[in-house]
Design an enzyme around this catalytic site. Structure first.
Site, PDB file in Angstrom:
ATOM      1  N   TYR A  36       0.852  -1.202   0.000  1.00 49.64           N
ATOM      2  CA  TYR A  36       0.000   0.000   0.000  1.00 49.64           C
ATOM      3  C   TYR A  36       0.883   1.246   0.000  1.00 49.64           C
ATOM      4  CZ  TYR A  36      -4.052  -2.972   1.112  1.00 49.64           C
ATOM      5  OH  TYR A  36      -5.040  -3.927   1.087  1.00 49.64           O
ATOM      6  N   PRO A 193     -16.082  -2.977   1.119  1.00 52.31           N
ATOM      7  CA  PRO A 193     -17.466  -3.283   1.501  1.00 52.31           C
ATOM      8  C   PRO A 193     -18.493  -2.357   0.855  1.00 52.31           C
ATOM      9  CG  PRO A 193     -16.320  -2.162   3.296  1.00 52.31           C
ATOM     10  CD  PRO A 193     -15.282  -2.497   2.264  1.00 52.31           C
ATOM     11  N   LEU A 194     -18.044  -1.167   0.421  1.00 58.63           N
ATOM     12  CA  LEU A 194     -19.007  -0.206  -0.130  1.00 58.63           C
ATOM     13  C   LEU A 194     -19.012  -0.173  -1.654  1.00 58.63           C
ATOM     14  CD1 LEU A 194     -18.475   2.686   2.446  1.00 58.63           C
ATOM     15  CD2 LEU A 194     -20.162   0.828   2.477  1.00 58.63           C
ATOM     16  N   GLY A 196     -20.171  -0.726  -5.217  1.00 54.59           N
ATOM     17  CA  GLY A 196     -21.540  -0.893  -5.708  1.00 54.59           C
ATOM     18  C   GLY A 196     -22.529  -0.019  -4.974  1.00 54.59           C
TER      19      GLY A 196
HETATM   20  N1  LIG Z   1      -7.041  -7.914   0.635  1.00 56.23           N
HETATM   21  C1  LIG Z   1      -7.202  -7.271  -0.492  1.00 56.23           C
HETATM   22  O1  LIG Z   1      -6.940  -7.792  -1.593  1.00 56.23           O
HETATM   23  C2  LIG Z   1      -7.725  -5.870  -0.444  1.00 56.23           C
HETATM   24  C3  LIG Z   1      -8.113  -5.222  -1.629  1.00 56.23           C
HETATM   25  C4  LIG Z   1      -8.611  -3.927  -1.533  1.00 56.23           C
HETATM   26  C5  LIG Z   1      -8.722  -3.310  -0.292  1.00 56.23           C
HETATM   27  N2  LIG Z   1      -8.300  -3.968   0.842  1.00 56.23           N
HETATM   28  C6  LIG Z   1      -8.410  -3.339   2.175  1.00 56.23           C
HETATM   29  O2  LIG Z   1      -9.738  -2.988   2.385  1.00 56.23           O
HETATM   30  C7  LIG Z   1      -9.808  -1.621   2.764  1.00 56.23           C
HETATM   31  C8  LIG Z   1     -11.130  -1.070   2.349  1.00 56.23           C
HETATM   32  O3  LIG Z   1     -11.268  -1.077   0.941  1.00 56.23           O
HETATM   33  P1  LIG Z   1     -11.836   0.215   0.245  1.00 56.23           P
HETATM   34  O4  LIG Z   1     -10.956   1.346   0.560  1.00 56.23           O
HETATM   35  O5  LIG Z   1     -12.125  -0.079  -1.172  1.00 56.23           O
HETATM   36  O6  LIG Z   1     -13.191   0.336   1.088  1.00 56.23           O
HETATM   37  P2  LIG Z   1     -14.568   1.048   1.007  1.00 56.23           P
HETATM   38  O7  LIG Z   1     -14.879   1.431   2.409  1.00 56.23           O
HETATM   39  O8  LIG Z   1     -15.522   0.143   0.278  1.00 56.23           O
HETATM   40  O9  LIG Z   1     -14.358   2.323   0.082  1.00 56.23           O
HETATM   41  C9  LIG Z   1     -13.658   3.447   0.494  1.00 56.23           C
HETATM   42  C10 LIG Z   1     -13.888   4.516  -0.544  1.00 56.23           C
HETATM   43  O10 LIG Z   1     -15.278   4.877  -0.535  1.00 56.23           O
HETATM   44  C11 LIG Z   1     -15.400   6.266  -0.288  1.00 56.23           C
HETATM   45  N3  LIG Z   1     -16.563   6.454   0.577  1.00 56.23           N
HETATM   46  C12 LIG Z   1     -16.807   5.861   1.750  1.00 56.23           C
HETATM   47  N4  LIG Z   1     -18.003   6.260   2.241  1.00 56.23           N
HETATM   48  C13 LIG Z   1     -18.509   7.115   1.336  1.00 56.23           C
HETATM   49  C14 LIG Z   1     -19.714   7.843   1.254  1.00 56.23           C
HETATM   50  N5  LIG Z   1     -20.637   7.774   2.222  1.00 56.23           N
HETATM   51  N6  LIG Z   1     -19.938   8.609   0.160  1.00 56.23           N
HETATM   52  C15 LIG Z   1     -18.999   8.693  -0.811  1.00 56.23           C
HETATM   53  N7  LIG Z   1     -17.827   8.034  -0.794  1.00 56.23           N
HETATM   54  C16 LIG Z   1     -17.588   7.259   0.270  1.00 56.23           C
HETATM   55  C17 LIG Z   1     -14.129   6.673   0.386  1.00 56.23           C
HETATM   56  O11 LIG Z   1     -13.860   8.050   0.141  1.00 56.23           O
HETATM   57  P3  LIG Z   1     -13.483   9.020   1.379  1.00 56.23           P
HETATM   58  O12 LIG Z   1     -12.120   8.600   1.854  1.00 56.23           O
HETATM   59  O13 LIG Z   1     -13.512  10.379   0.734  1.00 56.23           O
HETATM   60  O14 LIG Z   1     -14.553   8.850   2.405  1.00 56.23           O
HETATM   61  C18 LIG Z   1     -13.100   5.772  -0.270  1.00 56.23           C
HETATM   62  O15 LIG Z   1     -12.691   6.306  -1.512  1.00 56.23           O
HETATM   63  C19 LIG Z   1      -8.585  -0.978   2.113  1.00 56.23           C
HETATM   64  O16 LIG Z   1      -8.228   0.228   2.738  1.00 56.23           O
HETATM   65  C20 LIG Z   1      -7.565  -2.068   2.339  1.00 56.23           C
HETATM   66  O17 LIG Z   1      -7.076  -1.998   3.663  1.00 56.23           O
HETATM   67  C21 LIG Z   1      -7.828  -5.225   0.781  1.00 56.23           C
END
Ligand SMILES: NC(=O)c1ccc[n+]([C@@H]2O[C@H](COP(=O)([O-])OP(=O)(O)OC[C@H]3O[C@@H](n4cnc5c(N)ncnc54)[C@H](OP(=O)(O)O)[C@@H]3O)[C@@H](O)[C@H]2O)c1
Length: 285
Positions: A36, A193-194, A196
């Site tokens: 990361y 998790p978010l 979609g």
């Molecule tokens: N193991 C793996 O292969 C793998 C792959 C991917 C990710 N991960 C882990 O999973 C974590 C979470 O994944 P993710 O970052 O994709 O998670 P997410 O919580 O699904 O998405 C985060 C994104 O959504 C935005 N967001 C959240 N709430 C919002 C809202 N109410 N309105 C508008 N935009 C919103 C955030 O922007 P803002 O920051 O502006 O709120 C950010 O860009 C990563 O940080 C990483 O640690 C693991």
């Protein structure tokens, strides 16, 4: 959290504030990976640990290894997965150095190495545990059969499988991942998790009609429970009996705090299925 953002001083400051907000709101688990931000996320997190006395003792730090970029270590080699003992040990040393800690709480293998040799990985894990460098071990993006294979060689339990789960990607419900977790007392963690809900999920296959139908159901439920659509998504994940831990990625301090609402919603089985029906575009058979 991808806490370094674009790497600018402003993004880094925002990332540090997000970690602080999460800690002060009661979050105790922080998810990293050696890749990361090219290692910069772990280094920035170490700065927060230095700034907040006692934080290290109160939290669980996860990091991951096993993905090697192209040209690493020499020009011309392709991107690949590497679960060799040598690479796992070297990766953990890098993680500990960047995080400025002596022991990592949980090490995950980031994505299954098609060439992994279970005994060799078990040997690496044992070496790391004996040296006091890692407390617990788990995997990420593993199919149930891959987890079973690795567990068959490991003397220590694999405690988590971190996989993508969101309204678009429900493979974990269908391919036995969550069944295995429930049966073997392995904690499933949901990344993206978010997807979609607030952004198109990876490999999005939803049509505009699908999106409108799913959003209408989210809107209905958000109104019913006096919350927002993305909170309903987290609640939907939390409802599953396997005990899914959503890994939220927001770096917005207000959203970090607001996400805790999801823990308190008395979500019904009927609404869980209504969202599934909206997602699928048809009732369950
Ligand atoms: N193991 C793996 O292969 C793998 C792959 C991917 C990710 N991960 C882990 O999973 C974590 C979470 O994944 P993710 O970052 O994709 O998670 P997410 O919580 O699904 O998405 C985060 C994104 O959504 C935005 N967001 C959240 N709430 C919002 C809202 N109410 N309105 C508008 N935009 C919103 C955030 O922007 P803002 O920051 O502006 O709120 C950010 O860009 C990563 O940080 C990483 O640690 C693991």
């Amino acid at each position: 959290m991808r806490i370094v953002g674009d790497g600018s001083p402003e993004s880094r400051q925002k990332g540090k504030l997000a970690v602080r907000a999460a800690y002060e709101s009661g979050f105790t688990h922080f998810d990293h990976a050696d890749i990361y931000g090219g290692g910069e996320c772990e280094k920035l997190f170490a700065e927060v640990l230095r700034d907040i006395p006692g934080m290290r003792e109160n939290i669980i730090i996860t990091s991951k290894c096993g993905i090697r970029g192209k040209d690493n270590p020499i020009s011309g080699v392709p991107a690949r997965y590497d679960f060799s003992k040598e690479y796992i040990l070297k990766s953990v040393d890098g993680i500990l150095t960047r995080l400025q800690i002596d022991t990592l709480d949980i090490l995950l293998l980031h994505r299954p190495d098609y060439l992994f040799q279970a005994e060799e990985v078990a040997d690496a894990f044992q070496t790391l545990q004996d040296a006091g460098k890692v407390r617990y071990f788990g995997v990420s993006n593993f199919k149930p059969s891959q987890l079973t294979l690795l567990q068959s060689a490991c003397p220590m339990p694999l405690i988590t499988n971190q996989v993508e789960i969101n309204v678009h990607n429900i493979n974990a419900l269908l391919d036995g991942t969550l069944d295995q977790c429930q049966q073997e007392h392995i904690s499933p963690q949901a990344w993206c998790p978010l997807g979609g809900v607030v952004y198109p999920a990876w490999g999005n296959t939803f049509s505009p009609e699908d999106e409108a139908r799913i959003k209408a159901e989210f809107d209905r439920q958000a109104k019913k429970y006096d919350t927002e659509n993305w909170i309903i998504m987290l609640t939907w994940l939390l409802k599953h009996p396997a005990g899914i831990f959503p890994i939220i990625g927001t770096t917005n301090s207000n959203r970090i705090k607001a996400s805790l609402q999801a823990l308190k919603i008395p979500y019904s089985r009927e609404d869980w299925y209504s969202l599934l029906e909206a997602r699928n575009g048809q009732p369950v058979p």
